[in-house]
Design an enzyme around this catalytic site. Structure first.
Site, PDB file in Angstrom:
ATOM      1  N   GLU A 156      10.357   0.651  10.217  1.00  0.00           N
ATOM      2  CA  GLU A 156      11.345   1.712  10.004  1.00  0.00           C
ATOM      3  C   GLU A 156      10.622   3.019  10.270  1.00  0.00           C
ATOM      4  O   GLU A 156       9.760   3.417   9.490  1.00  0.00           O
ATOM      5  CB  GLU A 156      11.889   1.614   8.567  1.00  0.00           C
ATOM      6  CG  GLU A 156      13.238   2.274   8.416  1.00  0.00           C
ATOM      7  CD  GLU A 156      13.100   3.702   7.963  1.00  0.00           C
ATOM      8  OE1 GLU A 156      13.072   4.582   8.855  1.00  0.00           O
ATOM      9  OE2 GLU A 156      13.002   3.941   6.764  1.00  0.00           O
ATOM     10  N   CYS A 212      13.544  10.466   7.012  1.00  0.00           N
ATOM     11  CA  CYS A 212      13.541   9.946   8.390  1.00  0.00           C
ATOM     12  C   CYS A 212      14.921  10.049   9.027  1.00  0.00           C
ATOM     13  O   CYS A 212      15.035  10.197  10.232  1.00  0.00           O
ATOM     14  CB  CYS A 212      13.023   8.518   8.418  1.00  0.00           C
ATOM     15  SG  CYS A 212      13.775   7.492   7.172  1.00  0.00           S
ATOM     16  N   LYS A 256       0.845  -1.205   0.000  1.00  0.00           N
ATOM     17  CA  LYS A 256       0.000   0.000   0.000  1.00  0.00           C
ATOM     18  C   LYS A 256       0.875   1.248   0.000  1.00  0.00           C
ATOM     19  O   LYS A 256       1.597   1.519   0.956  1.00  0.00           O
ATOM     20  CB  LYS A 256      -0.901   0.052   1.236  1.00  0.00           C
ATOM     21  CG  LYS A 256      -1.939   1.170   1.077  1.00  0.00           C
ATOM     22  CD  LYS A 256      -2.549   1.651   2.354  1.00  0.00           C
ATOM     23  CE  LYS A 256      -1.801   2.757   3.020  1.00  0.00           C
ATOM     24  NZ  LYS A 256      -1.808   4.044   2.299  1.00  0.00           N
ATOM     25  N   GLU A 292      10.200  14.951  15.632  1.00  0.00           N
ATOM     26  CA  GLU A 292      10.525  14.896  14.209  1.00  0.00           C
ATOM     27  C   GLU A 292       9.669  15.936  13.485  1.00  0.00           C
ATOM     28  O   GLU A 292       8.442  15.844  13.492  1.00  0.00           O
ATOM     29  CB  GLU A 292      10.215  13.489  13.680  1.00  0.00           C
ATOM     30  CG  GLU A 292      10.638  13.293  12.254  1.00  0.00           C
ATOM     31  CD  GLU A 292      10.442  11.859  11.767  1.00  0.00           C
ATOM     32  OE1 GLU A 292       9.343  11.291  11.995  1.00  0.00           O
ATOM     33  OE2 GLU A 292      11.359  11.315  11.146  1.00  0.00           O
TER      34      GLU A 292
HETATM   35  P1  NDP Z   1       1.983   7.666   8.618  1.00  0.00           P
HETATM   36  O1  NDP Z   1       2.834   6.851   9.515  1.00  0.00           O
HETATM   37  O2  NDP Z   1       0.570   7.903   8.993  1.00  0.00           O
HETATM   38  O3  NDP Z   1       1.966   7.038   7.145  1.00  0.00           O
HETATM   39  C1  NDP Z   1       2.796   6.016   6.671  1.00  0.00           C
HETATM   40  C2  NDP Z   1       1.973   4.970   5.915  1.00  0.00           C
HETATM   41  O4  NDP Z   1       1.139   4.236   6.818  1.00  0.00           O
HETATM   42  C3  NDP Z   1       1.016   5.561   4.888  1.00  0.00           C
HETATM   43  O5  NDP Z   1       0.926   4.696   3.787  1.00  0.00           O
HETATM   44  C4  NDP Z   1      -0.274   5.616   5.669  1.00  0.00           C
HETATM   45  O6  NDP Z   1      -1.389   5.708   4.838  1.00  0.00           O
HETATM   46  C5  NDP Z   1      -0.225   4.311   6.410  1.00  0.00           C
HETATM   47  N1  NDP Z   1      -1.082   4.211   7.584  1.00  0.00           N
HETATM   48  C6  NDP Z   1      -1.661   5.209   8.309  1.00  0.00           C
HETATM   49  N2  NDP Z   1      -2.357   4.700   9.344  1.00  0.00           N
HETATM   50  C7  NDP Z   1      -2.221   3.343   9.286  1.00  0.00           C
HETATM   51  C8  NDP Z   1      -2.680   2.256  10.098  1.00  0.00           C
HETATM   52  N3  NDP Z   1      -3.416   2.457  11.177  1.00  0.00           N
HETATM   53  N4  NDP Z   1      -2.340   0.995   9.744  1.00  0.00           N
HETATM   54  C9  NDP Z   1      -1.558   0.772   8.669  1.00  0.00           C
HETATM   55  N5  NDP Z   1      -1.094   1.752   7.882  1.00  0.00           N
HETATM   56  C10 NDP Z   1      -1.402   3.037   8.171  1.00  0.00           C
HETATM   57  O7  NDP Z   1       2.698   9.057   8.385  1.00  0.00           O
HETATM   58  P2  NDP Z   1       2.006  10.447   7.943  1.00  0.00           P
HETATM   59  O8  NDP Z   1       1.983  10.484   6.492  1.00  0.00           O
HETATM   60  O9  NDP Z   1       0.723  10.668   8.662  1.00  0.00           O
HETATM   61  O10 NDP Z   1       3.056  11.498   8.501  1.00  0.00           O
HETATM   62  C11 NDP Z   1       2.999  11.931   9.876  1.00  0.00           C
HETATM   63  C12 NDP Z   1       4.381  12.134  10.433  1.00  0.00           C
HETATM   64  O11 NDP Z   1       5.078  10.901  10.429  1.00  0.00           O
HETATM   65  C13 NDP Z   1       5.270  13.049   9.623  1.00  0.00           C
HETATM   66  O12 NDP Z   1       5.091  14.374   9.965  1.00  0.00           O
HETATM   67  C14 NDP Z   1       6.633  12.548   9.958  1.00  0.00           C
HETATM   68  O13 NDP Z   1       7.082  13.162  11.138  1.00  0.00           O
HETATM   69  C15 NDP Z   1       6.441  11.091  10.205  1.00  0.00           C
HETATM   70  N6  NDP Z   1       6.820  10.256   9.045  1.00  0.00           N
HETATM   71  C16 NDP Z   1       7.977   9.575   9.123  1.00  0.00           C
HETATM   72  C17 NDP Z   1       8.378   8.811   8.058  1.00  0.00           C
HETATM   73  C18 NDP Z   1       9.639   8.068   8.115  1.00  0.00           C
HETATM   74  O14 NDP Z   1      10.107   7.588   7.086  1.00  0.00           O
HETATM   75  N7  NDP Z   1      10.223   7.916   9.275  1.00  0.00           N
HETATM   76  C19 NDP Z   1       7.623   8.728   6.829  1.00  0.00           C
HETATM   77  C20 NDP Z   1       6.370   9.431   6.858  1.00  0.00           C
HETATM   78  C21 NDP Z   1       6.027  10.174   7.939  1.00  0.00           C
HETATM   79  P3  NDP Z   1      -1.865   7.187   4.370  1.00  0.00           P
HETATM   80  O15 NDP Z   1      -0.759   7.820   3.624  1.00  0.00           O
HETATM   81  O16 NDP Z   1      -2.969   6.901   3.494  1.00  0.00           O
HETATM   82  O17 NDP Z   1      -2.229   7.904   5.620  1.00  0.00           O
END
Ligand code: NDP
Length: 478
Positions: A258, A292, A184, A389
């Site tokens: 991760e 990240c 996904k 972060e």
């Molecule tokens: P999320 O952790 O919500 O998103 C990462 C992925 O998980 C997306 O594909 C998201 O879908 C999906 N997801 C969301 N909720 C669930 C769930 N309950 N079960 C399974 N999968 C789920 O990150 P955000 O995009 O909301 O970003 C928020 C914050 O997270 C950022 O501001 C940043 O600080 C941090 N972040 C860190 C990352 C890293 O690589 N360390 C990467 C991204 C974000 P969908 O996109 O549809 O919500």
């Protein structure tokens, strides 16, 4: 420092052909969702709607998992490693052939500068497929026992910051190990994953080996909680990672996470300052800071802080913020309105808590989501901007006097993904690196990635490693 003006050098977007709507990629074909809906994906630099993308519901996720199971049992699991390798090489070569198109598509959907998607993301995507293709027939020599077996069906959830690269980090080792996948992508950046689905068709990959289910967090939840999944791989926020760990606890599913980071980039007084300034800029402004492992906490030895900050401000004043498709652009658009809001909120908290905020003069476009490169000085370890972060182009500067103080401050975080050390003394690099609780420590460089090198964190940055020989372990039973 003089600022050199450049004429605009826009990359043409005529090479991409974005459809008005996309279905789900299940069992080798694009299908309409049975019980889901759809969402729009927008270009964050212009707010233009790019396409309507299907949102997978419960029965769609179930169909994808069943297709992956069938492909695993009947085709991909029993296939000889050397034959799987042929498919992986084919995928890698097709990605190279379509590299320009994929780079433009990534920049349009994500907002990242074309210079980065063209020179970093897409070449690394191809490199990951080439690298793991090489392992597919050599798994017995990977150090995981004489007869490592695949795990089965992997459910993979990826974020929006490196959409196609995160897909490659997840899919390439899984397929090399003989697993099949349901992936996904993030809701704001689905287009390159859907283009990759076309690449799978072009490569004649057997149906069901790769399935792409688009949708929001709910689709991700349905996937990781599906009982037909044997292994969950997630990259994203610590908060969602925690929820996934809870839902997987008590099941036989294997899990790698991760998650976030708050990396220290440590500059000692004997560091080559001009190179260090380049490393600082690359560490926090690469990909708008949506990284990240970004070097978001700068730790500078007190005796050189004035010099470092003066040169850093000069360098930041040279950064070009704007059109991601312009080849001169250094800093592109913030990926979404929600992320922009989060960056604004945390930056406002930095000011409210007493840190000094500075940005170079820069004109931001009227439409789209933008945030100027920002520097905070006078930051204390208790400030939110030093602990949380931000995931944006915002750097917090702290100082230290002794190596011991630098190490203590660097490790004073719930995260432990990466760190940087700048000094001309090799002995100091080795000493400090050994004491930093970070999965990756860069010495006199920052944000360097290679498919042969493992990547992953300690503490709230997650567990498991991706990349390299280590990255295979997560997809092998041994
Ligand atoms: P999320 O952790 O919500 O998103 C990462 C992925 O998980 C997306 O594909 C998201 O879908 C999906 N997801 C969301 N909720 C669930 C769930 N309950 N079960 C399974 N999968 C789920 O990150 P955000 O995009 O909301 O970003 C928020 C914050 O997270 C950022 O501001 C940043 O600080 C941090 N972040 C860190 C990352 C890293 O690589 N360390 C990467 C991204 C974000 P969908 O996109 O549809 O919500």
């Amino acid at each position: 420092m003089p600022r050199f003006e450049y004429a605009p050098a826009p990359e043409s977007r005529s090479i991409v052909d974005i459809r008005s709507s996309y279905g789900l990629f299940i069992n080798g074909s694009f299908v309409d969702p049975a019980d889901g809906g759809s969402r729009k994906t927008v270009n964050p630099a212009t707010e233009e709607v790019l396409a309507e993308v299907a949102e997978a519901g419960e029965s769609d996720v179930d169909s994808a998992v069943r297709a992956a199971r069938r492909a695993y049992d009947e085709v991909w699991g029993p296939m000889r490693g050397a034959d799987r390798a042929k498919y992986l090489y084919r995928l890698a070569r097709l990605i190279q052939e379509r590299a320009r198109e994929l780079a433009v598509l990534e920049s349009i959907d994500n907002g990242k500068p074309i210079r980065e998607s063209r020179d970093v993301d897409i070449p690394l995507v191809a490199a990951h497929f080439f690298y793991y293709a090489g392992w597919a027939d050599k798994l017995r020599h990977a150090g995981f026992g004489p007869d490592p077996r695949p795990i089965g069906v992997a459910g993979q959830v990826i974020p929006w910051n490196f959409p196609l690269l995160m897909l490659a980090w997840k899919i390439a080792p899984a397929l090399a190990g003989g697993n099949t996948v349901v992936l996904k992508p993030a809701e704001t950046t689905p287009l390159t994953a859907l283009a990759f689905a076309e690449v799978c068709q072009q490569a004649d990959l057997p149906p069901g080996v790769v399935n792409i289910v688009t949708g929001g967090g709910e689709t991700g939840r349905l996937l990781v909680e599906h009982p037909g999944i044997d292994k969950v791989a997630f990259t994203g926020s610590t908060e969602v990672g925690r929820a996934i760990a809870k839902s997987v606890a008590g099941t036989t599913k294997r899990l790698t996470l991760e998650l976030g980071g708050k990396a220290a980039n440590i500059i000692f007084d004997d560091a080559p300052v001009d190179q260090a300034v380049e490393g600082i800029v690359n560490g926090i402004f690469f990909n708008q800071g949506h990284v990240c492992c970004a070097g978001s906490r700068l730790l500078v030895q007190e005796s050189i802080v004035d010099d470092v900050l003066a040169r850093l401000r000069d360098r930041m004043a040279q950064l070009r913020v704007g059109d991601p498709l312009d080849k001169n652009t250094d800093v592109g658009a913030i990926n979404s309105a929600a992320q922009l809001e989060r960056i604004r909120e945390l930056s406002a908290a930095g000011e409210a808590e007493g840190a000094d905020r500075w940005s170079p003069p820069c004109v931001l476009p009227d439409r789209g989501y933008w945030f100027a490169p920002t520097l905070f000085t006078g930051v204390s370890q208790a400030h939110r901007i030093a602990r949380e972060e931000i995931f944006g182009p915002v750097l917090s500067v702290l100082t230290f006097r002794t190596p011991a103080e630098a190490i203590e401050k660097a490790n004073n975080t719930p995260y432990g993904l990466s760190a940087g050390v700048w000094t001309e003394k090799g002995s100091r690099i080795l000493d400090v690196a050994a004491k930093l609780r970070a999965g990756v420590v860069w010495a006199n460089t920052f944000n360097k990635f290679d498919p042969t090198s493992p990547f992953g964190g300690y503490k709230e940055s997650g567990y498991g490693r991706e990349g390299g020989r280590h990255g295979l372990e997560a997809y092998l039973a041994h």
